[in-house]
Design an enzyme around this catalytic site. Structure first.
Site, PDB file in Angstrom:
ATOM      1  N   GLU A 175       0.831  -1.199   0.000  1.00  0.00           N
ATOM      2  CA  GLU A 175       0.000   0.000   0.000  1.00  0.00           C
ATOM      3  C   GLU A 175       0.870   1.255   0.000  1.00  0.00           C
ATOM      4  OE1 GLU A 175      -3.648   0.159   2.420  1.00  0.00           O
ATOM      5  OE2 GLU A 175      -2.767   1.942   3.359  1.00  0.00           O
TER       6      GLU A 175
ATOM      7  N   PHE B 197      -1.509   6.499  14.580  1.00  0.00           N
ATOM      8  CA  PHE B 197      -2.292   5.638  13.694  1.00  0.00           C
ATOM      9  C   PHE B 197      -3.136   4.659  14.513  1.00  0.00           C
ATOM     10  CE2 PHE B 197       1.139   5.902  10.133  1.00  0.00           C
ATOM     11  CZ  PHE B 197       0.662   7.146   9.768  1.00  0.00           C
TER      12      PHE B 197
ATOM     13  N   GLY C  34     -14.456   4.963   5.331  1.00  0.00           N
ATOM     14  CA  GLY C  34     -13.623   6.151   5.371  1.00  0.00           C
ATOM     15  C   GLY C  34     -13.723   6.892   6.691  1.00  0.00           C
ATOM     16  N   ASP C  35     -12.714   7.718   6.954  1.00  0.00           N
ATOM     17  CA  ASP C  35     -12.657   8.505   8.179  1.00  0.00           C
ATOM     18  C   ASP C  35     -13.179   9.916   7.923  1.00  0.00           C
ATOM     19  OD1 ASP C  35     -11.397   6.442   9.664  1.00  0.00           O
ATOM     20  OD2 ASP C  35      -9.474   6.976   8.747  1.00  0.00           O
TER      21      ASP C  35
ATOM     22  N   ASN D 123     -20.583  -6.822  10.556  1.00  0.00           N
ATOM     23  CA  ASN D 123     -20.392  -5.797   9.538  1.00  0.00           C
ATOM     24  C   ASN D 123     -19.452  -6.292   8.439  1.00  0.00           C
ATOM     25  OD1 ASN D 123     -20.734  -3.035   8.518  1.00  0.00           O
ATOM     26  ND2 ASN D 123     -18.582  -2.775   9.058  1.00  0.00           N
TER      27      ASN D 123
ATOM     28  N   ARG E   1       7.915   3.776   1.595  1.00  0.00           N
ATOM     29  CA  ARG E   1       9.311   3.392   1.741  1.00  0.00           C
ATOM     30  C   ARG E   1       9.434   1.902   1.459  1.00  0.00           C
ATOM     31  NH1 ARG E   1      12.781   7.864   2.239  1.00  0.00           N
ATOM     32  NH2 ARG E   1      11.651   9.493   3.364  1.00  0.00           N
TER      33      ARG E   1
END
Length: 312
Positions: free
Chosen positions: A31, A232, A122-123, A177, A288
């Site tokens: 990702e 995070f 989504g946030d 969910n 990275r």
């Protein structure tokens, strides 16, 4: 499927080197996030070209809160699709957009040759705010998956939370969910990062008990910045073991040593997951390549062509 027996794992570790002659049969994906500056663009592209020879199943590109990176995400995904051999997956969320707007973005991806969407609720754009669906939007990720499937036969990945999503009342509701998202047409779930193999194994057992048979891919975050990782983790409900925080103490001014420690910790966890019959891994690279490349190498993966030739 039962969890890995700690005693057998200890015997395995004592009997032979942890990473000796692994079969190289693991599948990986990576990702990235869309770059904000030319320098970040250069860093991202170096990472893409370094990891490309490992032959990942796909690489995904994130979508900022509230669709704040819509154009940059699309440009990054389209470039990967156009200029590399990689299959690019685009993140798409429900936040602050109507169904018509979201469907338009999905259509643009299809037209660009993108066939894989990572569909997320989504946030909210304001950290800590409660999610509120757009009046004319998709109310959750399951509805988004169903909407995407009506447009085109996209391959769709969704999110899963081994330690429960912060907005879920309990673990049972969280798995319910997840099941709704998969029943709506998603192909697989990629988990939020975690730092204990046991957390994943317990989650895998709960998922199986709920009758879910879809692939559950563990998400791996190699930690090189503990403060950033704590931020995070607080947002997604992931626990950071006390021992891990202590392990990085005193390394703020030693980036090379910090990288070595990070690689060791993440590689050991991946090895224990592998010993527990996990054969797919999704790496959160933070743009990275070094840590993810090193861990993949230790898991037995080898570049199909030398990385420096692929980057030339």
């Amino acid at each position: 499927m039962t969890t890995q027996n700690p005693q057998s794992e200890a015997r395995r570790a004592q009997a032979s080197p942890l990473f000796a002659d692994l079969a190289g049969d693991a599948q990986v994906s990576f990702e990235f996030f869309p770059p904000k500056t030319p320098k970040m663009e250069e860093t991202l592209w170096e990472a893409v070209k370094t990891l490309e020879p490992l032959g990942p199943r796909f690489v995904s590109v994130t979508y900022g809160a509230g669709g704040s990176t819509r154009e940059r995400t699309h440009a990054t995904v389209a470039r990967i699709q156009r200029e590399t051999s990689l299959a690019a997956a685009a993140h798409l969320t429900c936040v602050e957009a109507s169904k018509t707007e979201i469907d338009q973005v999905a259509e643009e991806y299809w037209a660009a040759g993108v066939r894989h969407i990572v569909a997320l609720r989504g946030d909210p754009p304001v950290a800590g705010a409660k999610f509120a669906a757009h009046p004319d939007g998709y109310e959750n990720a399951a509805a988004l998956v169903a909407g995407l499937k009506k447009l085109h036969p996209f391959e769709i990945s969704v999110a899963a939370y081994p330690e429960c999503h912060p907005d879920s009342p309990d673990a049972t509701a969280d798995i319910d969910n997840l099941k709704r998202k998969l029943d709506a047409g998603a192909n697989r779930a990629i988990t939020q990062f975690f730092f204990s193999p046991e957390a994943f194994f317990r989650f895998r057992d709960r998922v199986a008990a709920a009758g879910i048979t879809a692939e559950i891919v563990p998400g791996i975050l190699p930690v090189s910045n503990v403060a950033q990782t704590r931020k995070f983790a607080a947002m997604c409900g992931a626990g950071i073991p006390d021992w891990m925080g202590r392990l990085f103490d005193g390394l703020d001014d030693h980036p090379a040593a910090r990288q070595l420690v990070a690689a060791t910790v993440a590689a050991e966890m991946c090895r224990r997951l592998y010993a527990g019959d996990v054969r797919s891994f999704h790496f959160y690279t933070l743009n990275r390549a070094e840590l993810s490349f090193a861990i993949c190498h230790m898991l037995g993966l080898r570049a199909k062509v030398p990385a420096h030739e692929a980057a030339a």
